[in-house]
Design a protein around this motif. Structure first.
Motif, PDB file in Angstrom:
ATOM      1  N   PRO A 112     -29.035 -25.778  17.125  1.00  0.00           N
ATOM      2  CA  PRO A 112     -30.099 -26.035  16.204  1.00  0.00           C
ATOM      3  C   PRO A 112     -29.845 -27.033  15.037  1.00  0.00           C
ATOM      4  O   PRO A 112     -28.674 -27.295  14.747  1.00  0.00           O
ATOM      5  N   ASP A 113     -30.901 -27.709  14.365  1.00  0.00           N
ATOM      6  CA  ASP A 113     -30.572 -28.554  13.130  1.00  0.00           C
ATOM      7  C   ASP A 113     -29.885 -27.591  12.174  1.00  0.00           C
ATOM      8  O   ASP A 113     -29.237 -28.304  11.245  1.00  0.00           O
ATOM      9  N   LYS A 114     -30.259 -26.279  12.021  1.00  0.00           N
ATOM     10  CA  LYS A 114     -29.383 -25.655  10.872  1.00  0.00           C
ATOM     11  C   LYS A 114     -29.007 -24.133  11.459  1.00  0.00           C
ATOM     12  O   LYS A 114     -29.487 -23.833  12.200  1.00  0.00           O
ATOM     13  N   VAL A 115     -27.588 -24.332  11.517  1.00  0.00           N
ATOM     14  CA  VAL A 115     -26.948 -23.169  11.709  1.00  0.00           C
ATOM     15  C   VAL A 115     -26.250 -22.243  10.762  1.00  0.00           C
ATOM     16  O   VAL A 115     -26.005 -22.946   9.714  1.00  0.00           O
ATOM     17  N   PHE A 116     -25.774 -20.972  10.971  1.00  0.00           N
ATOM     18  CA  PHE A 116     -24.992 -20.338  10.101  1.00  0.00           C
ATOM     19  C   PHE A 116     -23.812 -19.538  10.753  1.00  0.00           C
ATOM     20  O   PHE A 116     -23.864 -19.426  11.897  1.00  0.00           O
ATOM     21  N   LEU A 117     -22.946 -19.376  10.013  1.00  0.00           N
ATOM     22  CA  LEU A 117     -21.778 -18.783  10.541  1.00  0.00           C
ATOM     23  C   LEU A 117     -21.338 -17.646   9.541  1.00  0.00           C
ATOM     24  O   LEU A 117     -20.977 -17.814   8.232  1.00  0.00           O
ATOM     25  N   ASP A 171     -33.804 -18.724  14.163  1.00  0.00           N
ATOM     26  CA  ASP A 171     -34.589 -18.341  15.351  1.00  0.00           C
ATOM     27  C   ASP A 171     -33.703 -17.260  16.076  1.00  0.00           C
ATOM     28  O   ASP A 171     -34.531 -16.377  16.951  1.00  0.00           O
ATOM     29  N   GLU A 172     -32.595 -17.440  16.257  1.00  0.00           N
ATOM     30  CA  GLU A 172     -31.678 -16.732  17.334  1.00  0.00           C
ATOM     31  C   GLU A 172     -30.407 -16.559  17.082  1.00  0.00           C
ATOM     32  O   GLU A 172     -29.643 -17.387  16.327  1.00  0.00           O
ATOM     33  N   THR A 173     -29.670 -15.663  17.601  1.00  0.00           N
ATOM     34  CA  THR A 173     -28.179 -15.418  17.539  1.00  0.00           C
ATOM     35  C   THR A 173     -27.641 -16.310  18.838  1.00  0.00           C
ATOM     36  O   THR A 173     -28.102 -16.161  19.797  1.00  0.00           O
ATOM     37  N   LEU A 174     -26.751 -17.138  18.353  1.00  0.00           N
ATOM     38  CA  LEU A 174     -26.336 -18.021  19.290  1.00  0.00           C
ATOM     39  C   LEU A 174     -25.321 -17.354  19.986  1.00  0.00           C
ATOM     40  O   LEU A 174     -25.055 -17.481  21.388  1.00  0.00           O
ATOM     41  N   ARG A 175     -24.243 -16.825  19.144  1.00  0.00           N
ATOM     42  CA  ARG A 175     -23.274 -16.187  19.738  1.00  0.00           C
ATOM     43  C   ARG A 175     -22.503 -15.323  18.520  1.00  0.00           C
ATOM     44  O   ARG A 175     -22.385 -15.565  17.717  1.00  0.00           O
ATOM     45  N   TYR A 176     -22.161 -13.830  19.088  1.00  0.00           N
ATOM     46  CA  TYR A 176     -21.228 -12.804  18.131  1.00  0.00           C
ATOM     47  C   TYR A 176     -20.014 -12.739  18.806  1.00  0.00           C
ATOM     48  O   TYR A 176     -19.872 -12.957  19.825  1.00  0.00           O
ATOM     49  N   ASN A 177     -18.985 -12.330  18.024  1.00  0.00           N
ATOM     50  CA  ASN A 177     -17.976 -11.822  18.539  1.00  0.00           C
ATOM     51  C   ASN A 177     -16.961 -13.101  18.842  1.00  0.00           C
ATOM     52  O   ASN A 177     -16.383 -12.909  19.481  1.00  0.00           O
ATOM     53  N   LEU A 178     -17.176 -14.059  18.073  1.00  0.00           N
ATOM     54  CA  LEU A 178     -16.481 -15.305  18.199  1.00  0.00           C
ATOM     55  C   LEU A 178     -15.047 -15.060  17.815  1.00  0.00           C
ATOM     56  O   LEU A 178     -15.133 -14.575  16.714  1.00  0.00           O
ATOM     57  N   GLN A 179     -14.167 -15.341  18.339  1.00  0.00           N
ATOM     58  CA  GLN A 179     -12.808 -15.272  17.846  1.00  0.00           C
ATOM     59  C   GLN A 179     -12.261 -16.537  17.501  1.00  0.00           C
ATOM     60  O   GLN A 179     -12.298 -17.826  18.225  1.00  0.00           O
ATOM     61  N   LEU A 180     -11.558 -16.984  16.465  1.00  0.00           N
ATOM     62  CA  LEU A 180     -11.082 -18.135  16.015  1.00  0.00           C
ATOM     63  C   LEU A 180      -9.650 -18.591  16.605  1.00  0.00           C
ATOM     64  O   LEU A 180      -8.635 -17.728  16.273  1.00  0.00           O
TER      65      LEU A 180
END
Length: 104
Positions: free
Chosen positions: A72-77, A91-100
């Protein structure tokens, strides 16, 4: 592209030691098989030619031109101890439980 990193995520990302030409890659990989969706990843990687580089609160962020097509044009981390990193939009959760993870 507008990226907002929440304070909890900034604290975690600033703990990492970034080498020259490295950053946190927000990747959106288009997967087309029986179902069509986009897989999201978060990793420390070297900057490539087609990457756009952002510095947000001292954190280097990398996004490829291909990933930009699927974000999306605007994303949050954000970050929480229980769920790891969470990538989302208004509008939506793209993914959670991401590991770096470090690529190199």
């Amino acid at each position: 592209m507008n990226i907002e990193i929440k304070e909890a995520a900034i604290e975690q990302l600033l703990k990492m030691n970034y080498k020259e030409n490295e950053g946190v890659r927000i990747e959106a990989i288009y997967v087309g098989s029986c179902s069509i969706y986009v897989e999201h990843e978060l990793k420390i990687d070297n900057k490539n030619e087609d990457d756009e580089r952002f510095i947000i609160a001292g954190v280097p962020i990398l996004i490829s031109s291909e990933s930009k097509k699927h974000l999306p044009d605007k994303v949050f981390l954000n970050y929480s101890d229980g769920l790891g990193y969470k990538l989302y939009s208004d509008d939506e959760t793209l993914r959670y439980n991401l590991q770096l993870k470090r690529v190199n």
